[in-house]
Design a protein around this motif. Structure first.
Motif, mmCIF file in Angstrom:
data_model
loop_
_atom_site.group_PDB
_atom_site.id
_atom_site.type_symbol
_atom_site.label_atom_id
_atom_site.label_comp_id
_atom_site.label_asym_id
_atom_site.label_seq_id
_atom_site.Cartn_x
_atom_site.Cartn_y
_atom_site.Cartn_z
ATOM 1 N N SER A 286 37.059 124.249 -5.448
ATOM 2 C CA SER A 286 35.999 123.787 -6.353
ATOM 3 C C SER A 286 36.013 124.548 -7.677
ATOM 4 C CB SER A 286 34.631 123.894 -5.680
ATOM 5 O OG SER A 286 34.308 125.238 -5.421
ATOM 6 N N ASN A 287 36.774 125.652 -7.759
ATOM 7 C CA ASN A 287 36.879 126.435 -8.990
ATOM 8 C C ASN A 287 38.221 126.248 -9.696
ATOM 9 O OD1 ASN A 287 34.310 127.682 -9.070
ATOM 10 N ND2 ASN A 287 34.951 129.042 -7.424
ATOM 11 N N GLY A 288 38.888 125.124 -9.444
ATOM 12 C CA GLY A 288 40.086 124.790 -10.196
ATOM 13 C C GLY A 288 41.415 125.088 -9.534
ATOM 14 N N TYR A 289 41.398 125.690 -8.352
ATOM 15 C CA TYR A 289 42.652 125.920 -7.634
ATOM 16 C C TYR A 289 43.127 124.592 -7.042
ATOM 17 C CZ TYR A 289 42.647 131.022 -7.800
ATOM 18 O OH TYR A 289 42.703 132.323 -8.221
ATOM 19 N N LEU A 290 44.442 124.459 -6.878
ATOM 20 C CA LEU A 290 45.036 123.259 -6.289
ATOM 21 C C LEU A 290 45.785 123.643 -5.027
ATOM 22 C CD1 LEU A 290 46.332 121.727 -9.617
ATOM 23 C CD2 LEU A 290 44.319 121.020 -8.326
ATOM 24 N N ASP A 291 45.706 122.782 -4.028
ATOM 25 C CA ASP A 291 46.300 123.036 -2.714
ATOM 26 C C ASP A 291 47.794 122.721 -2.732
ATOM 27 O OD1 ASP A 291 46.856 123.279 -0.031
ATOM 28 O OD2 ASP A 291 45.293 121.902 0.630
ATOM 29 N N LEU A 292 48.620 123.660 -2.278
ATOM 30 C CA LEU A 292 50.069 123.454 -2.182
ATOM 31 C C LEU A 292 50.531 123.273 -0.744
ATOM 32 C CD1 LEU A 292 51.439 126.015 -4.786
ATOM 33 C CD2 LEU A 292 50.974 123.580 -5.083
ATOM 34 N N GLY A 293 49.649 123.461 0.218
ATOM 35 C CA GLY A 293 50.018 123.289 1.611
ATOM 36 C C GLY A 293 50.173 124.619 2.338
ATOM 37 N N VAL A 294 50.817 124.556 3.493
ATOM 38 C CA VAL A 294 50.963 125.727 4.359
ATOM 39 C C VAL A 294 52.411 126.199 4.345
ATOM 40 C CG1 VAL A 294 50.770 126.575 6.729
ATOM 41 C CG2 VAL A 294 49.042 125.026 5.819
ATOM 42 N N LEU A 295 52.590 127.499 4.200
ATOM 43 C CA LEU A 295 53.907 128.124 4.289
ATOM 44 C C LEU A 295 53.974 128.780 5.664
ATOM 45 C CD1 LEU A 295 56.505 128.762 2.731
ATOM 46 C CD2 LEU A 295 55.429 130.864 1.965
ATOM 47 N N HIS A 296 54.917 128.327 6.481
ATOM 48 C CA HIS A 296 55.016 128.785 7.863
ATOM 49 C C HIS A 296 55.857 130.053 7.990
ATOM 50 C CE1 HIS A 296 53.050 125.156 9.254
ATOM 51 N NE2 HIS A 296 53.834 124.482 8.431
ATOM 52 N N ASP A 297 55.521 130.868 8.974
ATOM 53 C CA ASP A 297 56.259 132.095 9.309
ATOM 54 C C ASP A 297 56.552 132.948 8.076
ATOM 55 O OD1 ASP A 297 56.351 131.413 12.025
ATOM 56 O OD2 ASP A 297 58.100 130.135 11.677
ATOM 57 N N ALA A 298 55.530 133.216 7.298
ATOM 58 C CA ALA A 298 55.691 133.964 6.055
ATOM 59 C C ALA A 298 55.119 135.368 6.187
ATOM 60 C CB ALA A 298 55.013 133.223 4.909
ATOM 61 N N ASP A 299 55.568 136.229 5.292
ATOM 62 C CA ASP A 299 55.018 137.572 5.159
ATOM 63 C C ASP A 299 54.950 137.880 3.669
ATOM 64 O OD1 ASP A 299 57.659 138.009 4.443
ATOM 65 O OD2 ASP A 299 58.130 139.255 6.168
ATOM 66 N N LEU A 300 54.576 139.101 3.317
ATOM 67 C CA LEU A 300 54.434 139.453 1.911
ATOM 68 C C LEU A 300 55.754 139.271 1.160
ATOM 69 C CD1 LEU A 300 52.683 140.493 -0.401
ATOM 70 C CD2 LEU A 300 53.247 142.821 0.309
ATOM 71 N N THR A 301 56.873 139.624 1.773
ATOM 72 C CA THR A 301 58.178 139.476 1.127
ATOM 73 C C THR A 301 58.478 138.011 0.839
ATOM 74 O OG1 THR A 301 58.971 141.456 2.253
ATOM 75 C CG2 THR A 301 60.638 139.976 1.360
ATOM 76 N N SER A 302 58.199 137.141 1.795
ATOM 77 C CA SER A 302 58.423 135.712 1.620
ATOM 78 C C SER A 302 57.509 135.142 0.533
ATOM 79 C CB SER A 302 58.192 134.985 2.943
ATOM 80 O OG SER A 302 58.358 133.605 2.780
ATOM 81 N N LEU A 303 56.255 135.578 0.516
ATOM 82 C CA LEU A 303 55.326 135.109 -0.516
ATOM 83 C C LEU A 303 55.742 135.615 -1.891
ATOM 84 C CD1 LEU A 303 52.023 135.522 1.477
ATOM 85 C CD2 LEU A 303 52.995 133.366 0.667
#
Length: 142
Positions: free
Chosen positions: A55-72
């Protein structure tokens, strides 16, 4: 862990923002794309936070599976490369990030081409005929 990924176009700023919430609801990762992301433990309701962000302007990109900080972090770097090539060119991406990055490209209206790392984007050529070689065709239907 699976992360629900959102982004904010961040108008008037140099780079969009990325936000990812662990679906278990105990950690969030956020920051400007391409920069070092911040990981923070949280106790707030993830789904309420996502609704507030949307509601504050962010847009949904979906779910990233089996991720960690390095992957993000790698996802964030790929988003920055796409941002820098938004008017054309090719960006190589990891297969694990492909769905989220395709949605990001579509939502931002970027015209860059996405190439999966280690996968050729060229279409396979049709196979040529590999039958027997006919030398004398005088007495055949050839």
């Amino acid at each position: 862990m699976d992360f629900h990924v959102l982004f904010h176009p961040n108008p008037g700023k140099r780079l969009p923002k990325v936000w990812a919430g662990g679906v278990r609801g105990d950690v969030v990762v956020f920051g400007s794309i391409g920069n070092v992301l911040v990981e923070k433990s949280v106790t707030a309701d993830l789904w309420k936070t996502i609704q507030d962000k949307l509601s504050n302007g962010y847009l949904d990109l979906g779910v990233l599976h089996d991720a960690d900080l390095t992957s993000l972090q790698a996802l964030s770097q790929a988003m920055k490369r796409m941002h820098q090539s938004s008017h054309g060119g090719s960006v190589t991406i990891d297969l694990e990030h492909a769905d989220v990055l395709r949605t990001f490209r579509k939502r931002q209206g970027y015209r860059c081409e996405l190439t999966l790392e280690g996968v050729s984007s060229r279409r396979p050529q049709p196979r040529t005929f590999e039958g027997p070689v006919v030398v004398n065709t005088s007495e055949s239907w050839f």
